[in-house]
Design an enzyme around this catalytic site. Sequence first.
Site, mmCIF file in Angstrom:
data_model
loop_
_atom_site.group_PDB
_atom_site.id
_atom_site.type_symbol
_atom_site.label_atom_id
_atom_site.label_comp_id
_atom_site.label_asym_id
_atom_site.label_seq_id
_atom_site.Cartn_x
_atom_site.Cartn_y
_atom_site.Cartn_z
ATOM 1 N N TYR A 1 -11.147 5.039 16.900
ATOM 2 C CA TYR A 1 -10.491 6.083 16.105
ATOM 3 C C TYR A 1 -10.259 7.343 16.913
ATOM 4 O O TYR A 1 -11.050 7.662 17.785
ATOM 5 C CB TYR A 1 -11.348 6.429 14.879
ATOM 6 C CG TYR A 1 -11.487 5.316 13.871
ATOM 7 C CD1 TYR A 1 -10.730 4.159 13.925
ATOM 8 C CD2 TYR A 1 -12.419 5.420 12.837
ATOM 9 C CE1 TYR A 1 -10.879 3.148 12.993
ATOM 10 C CE2 TYR A 1 -12.576 4.410 11.894
ATOM 11 C CZ TYR A 1 -11.812 3.280 11.976
ATOM 12 O OH TYR A 1 -11.962 2.272 11.046
ATOM 13 N N SER B 1 -9.022 0.292 3.402
ATOM 14 C CA SER B 1 -7.649 0.400 2.874
ATOM 15 C C SER B 1 -7.576 0.124 1.375
ATOM 16 O O SER B 1 -6.673 -0.585 0.905
ATOM 17 C CB SER B 1 -6.700 -0.544 3.623
ATOM 18 O OG SER B 1 -6.491 -0.104 4.946
ATOM 19 N N PHE C 1 -3.021 2.052 2.658
ATOM 20 C CA PHE C 1 -2.337 3.047 3.509
ATOM 21 C C PHE C 1 -1.652 4.136 2.686
ATOM 22 O O PHE C 1 -0.641 4.697 3.105
ATOM 23 C CB PHE C 1 -1.303 2.390 4.418
ATOM 24 C CG PHE C 1 -1.869 1.512 5.504
ATOM 25 C CD1 PHE C 1 -3.224 1.436 5.743
ATOM 26 C CD2 PHE C 1 -1.031 0.745 6.287
ATOM 27 C CE1 PHE C 1 -3.748 0.619 6.741
ATOM 28 C CE2 PHE C 1 -1.538 -0.066 7.295
ATOM 29 C CZ PHE C 1 -2.897 -0.138 7.507
ATOM 30 N N GLY C 2 -2.172 4.436 1.520
ATOM 31 C CA GLY C 2 -1.595 5.471 0.673
ATOM 32 C C GLY C 2 -0.523 4.979 -0.278
ATOM 33 O O GLY C 2 -0.064 5.738 -1.149
ATOM 34 N N LEU D 1 -0.811 3.031 -2.741
ATOM 35 C CA LEU D 1 -1.302 3.022 -4.108
ATOM 36 C C LEU D 1 -1.569 4.421 -4.673
ATOM 37 O O LEU D 1 -2.193 4.552 -5.726
ATOM 38 C CB LEU D 1 -2.555 2.144 -4.211
ATOM 39 C CG LEU D 1 -2.262 0.638 -4.122
ATOM 40 C CD1 LEU D 1 -3.535 -0.167 -3.949
ATOM 41 C CD2 LEU D 1 -1.484 0.167 -5.348
ATOM 42 N N GLY E 1 1.263 6.020 -5.051
ATOM 43 C CA GLY E 1 2.583 6.071 -5.669
ATOM 44 C C GLY E 1 3.558 6.983 -4.950
ATOM 45 O O GLY E 1 4.747 7.035 -5.303
ATOM 46 N N LYS E 2 3.094 7.675 -3.899
ATOM 47 C CA LYS E 2 3.950 8.691 -3.270
ATOM 48 C C LYS E 2 5.124 8.099 -2.496
ATOM 49 O O LYS E 2 6.109 8.793 -2.231
ATOM 50 C CB LYS E 2 3.129 9.590 -2.344
ATOM 51 C CG LYS E 2 2.450 8.879 -1.188
ATOM 52 C CD LYS E 2 1.533 9.850 -0.447
ATOM 53 C CE LYS E 2 0.762 9.159 0.663
ATOM 54 N NZ LYS E 2 -0.190 10.084 1.318
#
Length: 346
Positions: free
Chosen positions: A53, A234, A238-239, A241, A243-244
């Site tokens: 990371y 996850s 990866f974001g 969910l 909704g964006k």
Amino acid sequence: MKYTRIPHTNIRVSKICLGTMTWGRQNTESEGHEQMDYALDQGVNFFDTAELYPIPPKKEIYAVTEEIIGSWFKKTGNRDKVVLASKIAGRADFTKYIRTTGFSKDSIISAVNGSLQRLQTDYIDLYQLHWPERNTNYFGQRGFNSQIMDPWEDNIHQILETLRDLIKEGKIRHVGLSNETPWGTMRYLEESKVHQDLPRMLTIQNPYSLLNRLFEVGLSEVATRESIGLLAYSPMAFGVLSGKYLDEIKPRKGRLTLFPHYDRYSSDNSTKATQQYQQLAQYHGLSLAQMSLAFVNTRPFLTSNIIGATTMEQLKENIASIDVDLSDEVLDGIEAIHNAIPNPAP
């Protein structure tokens, strides 16, 4: 906060685990420190990192995330309040700059010593193999390709011997897997059963979310019968969910906007399922993010749910999901969508 225990230990961990993979790339050191301060204050005592990371990996910022955690430990003196997990990078083209990667004895020892130095600690509570050395399906590969030539020779006994010796030295306490398959998980477990001086794998860190419940195919039975705990990564896909990404205008700083090649949750079916999950959440007065995380929190094979955030607003919402109780009606609705569009990702 709610707590579980790492299987076969007395180590009490929060059911929400603080993921750190954006620190040093999408987040600054001070933002990482702020996240750790807030998470610990909310009862989150379990932090997960890796030598690889931040993600996406890059030679110039290799292992910066561990350094950020280490500087926070030094500044706050909070090492004894945290159950710390890290990982050794596996063999891959994108890790060639790290060292001679893979899980040879020298590589494992070098990786552990490097992480300890960066983390400014004498020990790591849970040390994980980030992904298998052998050719198999992980990181978004749905199935195993038996036609691929694989030069790997079974070295699982040697890996466990090296980890055993590091445990005896006090540098790591326990060990776990990541991105593993049912075969690989059982292979490690059977080796430590036959050779009882070898350490037992206690956890498996694999993807799990409303869009990817493949852990339930094979691995959930292993987890249940062998008592090896899932550390779900996850859980927000990866974001996706949140909704964006359903809006026509994508968020400027969104992960998939910045790094569009991470597309394993962006198929047409994934988008279709996300739309339906969002409608279900809205109907029941929930945010999609909290419904998604609360669902993962309900799984009987879960040890901890690894959340990650690039803003404090996201972090607060994600941690607060631990207090969201899903009704039977919501859970039935989730199953109906899942049955109609099963595992659209990876």
